[in-house]
Design a protein around this motif. Structure first.
Motif, mmCIF file in Angstrom:
data_model
loop_
_atom_site.group_PDB
_atom_site.id
_atom_site.type_symbol
_atom_site.label_atom_id
_atom_site.label_comp_id
_atom_site.label_asym_id
_atom_site.label_seq_id
_atom_site.Cartn_x
_atom_site.Cartn_y
_atom_site.Cartn_z
ATOM 1 N N HIS A 725 0.838 -1.205 0.000
ATOM 2 C CA HIS A 725 0.000 0.000 0.000
ATOM 3 C C HIS A 725 0.877 1.262 0.000
ATOM 4 N N TRP A 898 -5.804 -5.296 -4.454
ATOM 5 C CA TRP A 898 -5.687 -3.979 -5.088
ATOM 6 C C TRP A 898 -5.881 -4.125 -6.580
ATOM 7 N N GLY A 903 -7.994 1.016 -6.190
ATOM 8 C CA GLY A 903 -7.190 1.051 -4.974
ATOM 9 C C GLY A 903 -7.374 -0.196 -4.138
ATOM 10 N N ASP A 904 -7.330 -0.034 -2.800
ATOM 11 C CA ASP A 904 -7.499 -1.165 -1.886
ATOM 12 C C ASP A 904 -8.971 -1.567 -1.865
#
Length: 910
Positions: A725, A898, A903-904
């Protein structure tokens, strides 16, 4: 619009105005104890990055990082209230504040100045009610802040600050009587007798232990205990003045707080104060302080007192813990012993800060290298440097990180080979890491610049390491340690010309200006250990504990008192320092070298005793548990030490020290090479751990579109998710998706069937041998990757890690003392023959070809590669017995995912 308040921006708002979304803030948690967590902010700007100090609140760390960035950019922050005050307004504020201090209302205030005023009213004769100007300058924060508006240099020049107080008081001729000859102020109209009577308190006579720093004809200071007998009704500053040979307390200069007693009370230095001639500033044109030709200037400069308080002290000085506190009318006091004084002195230097934090004044030394967080003991170098700057009244250090360009592995290996060829060392074994390697390994390397400024923003130290480090934190910590080591040499040697700017270029780019740091206040030879003699005369020294090991010892240090100075005429031993358990890393300089030398020759449970010369008097008085003696009494020190335990260096540490580039970097490059050759788009790392390989792949432009990691440890996967991340937030990435799975690599999951490349680097040795065979069967028969890369340690190479010992070293050690494997967590390690048998059998059974290679050394001669590698290449899918249907077997749990643009997307982290 009339009446509209001027809008000010915080440092963070200024940064946002200038950089917008290009300013990236990253918060780091700093766990100082099991119950307390602090925060540090990393601010990344397009041109550079800065790191804040630690704070209790996240937003404070962000503002601090923004302030540091503004300093680097040369932009003035707008968040200081004093910035909106003009010089004329500051003078008016000072005048009004002085008037208020001498008001009836303030006389009863729970303020330190209120206590001084009440005590001054008990003085006799013309001194009744006279308040020394040094007291006002020392204890009133508002006057201090307004004087800084007039001239910021008053922060380090209390004499100038006092002259401003006197000048402001002179503007109140109808209210204040200024006594320029005695440097004190008093109210023109006496206080009402009723008020004085109401506030009068009966104070018992007290005796306060203090330290007297006497100047002698030869220039050497003599430090002795002294007792301040403060009788009822007397002003304590007048008592101190008498001890210093001065007329009264108005002639006493008071320093800032220099430290605290063991009970937590503040200590200050009291000395003779230069008197101001007048209130004009004509002295500035002459660059000379306007002082009387008073008696104290004829005395020698008191280097020890000057060093402790940061002021220019001439003549005698007293260190005491006495004064009026906030929220109380009583005189507060505590004893200052020789030991507490020397502990304060010790805490002024970088090495002293480290010694005190470890509670090992005699045994501990400031380390010369930072390796890992896990083996470092005591406060980290960055925190020590911040403590030192606060102690010396300097601004917080500024840390600026820069990155190095990526160099291909071929260039690094060629440079490394040239280095090896140029070294003609006949010893059996030498670590290759000798500080000559200035380029980073492949991937991103970090280098840190440390800049220290005075409060008035004058440059004190600008230090940049020439070495690059793989991690940001390692670059910051080692740069801090470089700065601390340089400053420690200054305190030890004291022979740097204070009028010259110093440069050094061995492994640092450094600019240093001593005159700004100490103003010549550093006494020579503070807290240096005298060379010690180790009386192990008839024993063969065999170091059995290797560099990088974490050892635990208990020890005691005794004073060996000469019989001539003993009360009973017999030689005696007096305990001076002991520690029931202390850990230190072997080889990084964190422990007394003679003590470490003895410890590394012991086996766990063994005990040793040896003698050394005594160190400097300052050091053993600081450490003394109760006794206080002159150095002439001391014959030497006796150490008694027992080795409690040893934890060998980690596999990663050993390999990083032994190989340049490290084996992990070489394995990474090996994988990247096969990714590029095969144009692979999918990769799964079996046993990904904390995601080191996956995160490193983000630094390389490859054909990969999807990568995944599988591991049974959720703790490791949490670290992997955080690492990935963080990297994804820092820059662009060519990948489309990343997934982390929790599960056993001995089980099959159909979602990972028919991938392009599978990797399993340094994993199988952490299983039992039968499980390693089971993994090989599962991955080649069910997962069926087009390419599988497996690496494991070559046990035959391990003997190279022990060649630093003498030839008979292994013979003199029992089998239990010899390291069986490279890591204590390894269940097995194979020879080259065993590894080839395992891999060849699997390849033949599951229709794969296998090729053997490795990293670490050439592999052409014995004992082969340090890390052996098998590359399995799938021949065809024709021999697959059972077709895998989509979704048929999915035991793995998605922990983190991801994808580009989203994104996450999914987290199952507990």
């Amino acid at each position: 619009m009339a009446g509209e308040e001027k809008q000010t921006l915080t440092p963070k708002e200024i940064i946002h105005q200038k950089f917008g979304d290009k300013a990236i803030y990253r918060i780091e948690e700093v766990h100082v104890s099991s119950n307390e967590c602090l925060y540090r902010c990393h601010l990344q700007l397009p041109e550079f990055s800065v790191v804040s100090n630690v704070f209790k609140r996240k937003k404070d760390s962000e503002q601090s990082a923004a302030e540091l960035a503004l300093e680097k950019l040369g932009i003035q922050s707008q968040d200081d209230d004093d910035d909106d005050i003009t010089v004329d307004e500051a003078w008016n504020d000072i005048v009004e504040r002085i008037k208020y201090i001498f008001s009836d209302e303030f006389l009863s205030a729970d303020h330190p100045l209120g206590g001084h005023l009440r005590a001054a009213l008990q003085r006799d004769g013309e001194r009744c009610g006279s308040l020394p100007v040094s007291v006002i300058a020392t204890f009133d924060a508002k006057i201090n802040s307004r004087c800084k508006v007039i001239d910021p240099s008053v922060d380090s020049d209390p004499i100038l600050l006092m002259s401003y107080v006197m000048k402001a008081a002179a503007k109140l001729p109808d209210y204040i009587v200024v006594s320029p000859h005695v440097d004190s102020l008093r109210r023109k109209k006496p206080y009402s007798p009723a008020i004085i009577k109401a506030l009068a308190t009966h104070v018992k006579s007290i005796k306060v232990e203090a330290v007297h720093i006497q100047c002698t004809v030869g220039g050497e200071e003599v430090v002795k205990p002294v007792t301040l007998d403060i009788s009822s009704g007397r002003y304590y500053l007048d008592i101190i003045a008498e001890k210093l040979g001065l007329k009264d307390g108005s002639q006493v200069m008071i320093s800032r707080t220099i430290g605290k007693t063991s009970s937590g009370y503040e200590c200050r230095v009291y000395a003779a104060m230069p008197k101001l001639k007048s209130f004009d500033n004509s002295w500035k044109a002459r660059e000379k302080r306007p002082i009387n030709e008073s008696l104290h200037l004829e005395k020698s400069r008191n280097a020890k007192a000057s060093f402790v308080c940061g002021l220019d002290v001439h003549g005698d000085a007293i260190v005491a813990s006495v004064g009026y506190p906030w929220r109380s009318h009583d005189l507060e006091h505590d004893g200052v012993t020789l030991k507490s004084f020397y502990r304060i002195c010790c805490g002024m230097s970088p090495i002293g800060i480290y010694k005190l934090s470890r509670e090992a004044i005699i045994a501990a030394q400031l380390p010369f290298s930072f390796t890992t967080k896990s083996t470092w003991r005591g406060p980290f170098p960055r925190e020590i440097l911040c403590m030192f700057c606060r102690q010396q009244q300097l601004a917080e250090p500024i840390f600026t990180l820069s990155t190095a360009p990526v160099k291909p592995m071929s260039c690094i290996l060629r440079s490394y080979q040239k280095l090896k060829d140029s070294e003609s060392d006949d010893s059996e074994y030498q670590y290759v890491s000798k500080g000559k390697e200035e380029i980073p390994e492949s991937g991103t390397g970090y280098r840190c610049e440390v800049k220290i400024l005075s409060k008035s923003q004058d440059l004190v130290l600008d230090c940049t390491s020439k070495k690059f480090y793989e991690k940001e934190n390692h670059a910051i910590q080692n740069a801090s340690l470089d700065a601390l080591s340089w400053l420690s040499r200054l305190f030890d040697e004291g022979d740097v010309d204070p009028l010259q700017t110093c440069y050094t270029s061995e492994h640092l780019d450094m600019v240093f200006q001593q005159r700004i740091l100490m103003k010549e206040a550093v006494p020579r030879g503070h807290f240096r250990n005298i060379d010690e003699r180790n009386e192990y005369e008839d024993q063969i020294r065999i170091q059995s504990i290797t560099k990088g090991s974490l050892v635990s010892i208990c020890y005691s240090v005794y004073l060996d008192v000469d019989a001539d100075f003993s009360s009973d005429g017999k030689s005696r031993k007096e305990l001076i320092e002991s520690n029931e358990e202390i850990e230190f890393e072997v080889g990084n300089g964190s422990m007394n070298p003679h003590l470490e030398s003895v410890v590394t020759q012991l086996a766990v449970g063994q005990y040793a005793r040896f003698l050394t010369d005594a160190p400097a008097e300052d050091l053993f008085v600081t450490a003394a548990t109760g006794t206080q003696r002159d150095r002439s009494d001391i014959a030497g020190f006796e150490y008694c030490v027992r080795l409690l335990g040893v934890k060998g260096p980690t596999e990663k540490q050993i390999e990083a020290d032994f190989f340049k580039p490290s084996l992990s970097k070489q394995r990474l490059e090996y994988v990247v090479k096969h990714i590029k050759e095969s144009s692979a788009s999918t990769l799964v790392d079996f046993g990904c751990g904390s995601g080191s390989l996956l995160a490193s792949l983000l630094d390389y432009p490859t054909s990969l579109q999807t990568i995944a990691g599988v591991d049974i440890s959720q703790k490791g996967l949490v670290r992997a998710a955080k690492r990935l991340h963080s990297k994804l937030n820092k820059g662009a990435c060519n990948l489309k998706s990343i997934i982390l799975y929790e599960g056993s690599i001995l089980k099959f999951d159909s979602r990972l069937h028919d991938i392009d490349i599978g990797t399993c680097l340094e994993v199988i040795e952490h299983m039992e041998e039968d499980q390693a065979c089971q993994f090989g069967k599962t991955v080649l028969s069910l997962f069926r990757p087009k390419l599988l890369i497996v690496s494991t340690p070559n046990i035959e190479y391990n003997k190279n890690f022990h060649k630093s010992a003498p030839p008979n070293h292994l013979k003199n050690r029992s089998m239990s003392q010899l390291p069986k494997f490279r890591n204590q967590d390894h269940k097995f390690e194979w020879t080259r023959k065993q590894f080839k048998q395992w891999a060849s059998k699997l390849a033949k059974r599951h229709n794969y070809s296998v090729y053997f290679s490795g990293v670490g050394e050439s592999g052409k001669a014995d004992p082969g590669f340090a890390s052996q590698i098998a590359v399995f290449r799938r021949k065809s899918l024709s021999n697959v017995v059972e077709k895998v249907s989509e979704g048929s077997m999915q035991p793995y749990k998605v922990i983190w995912e991801w994808s580009r643009g989203n994104g996450d997307k999914k987290t199952n982290l507990s």
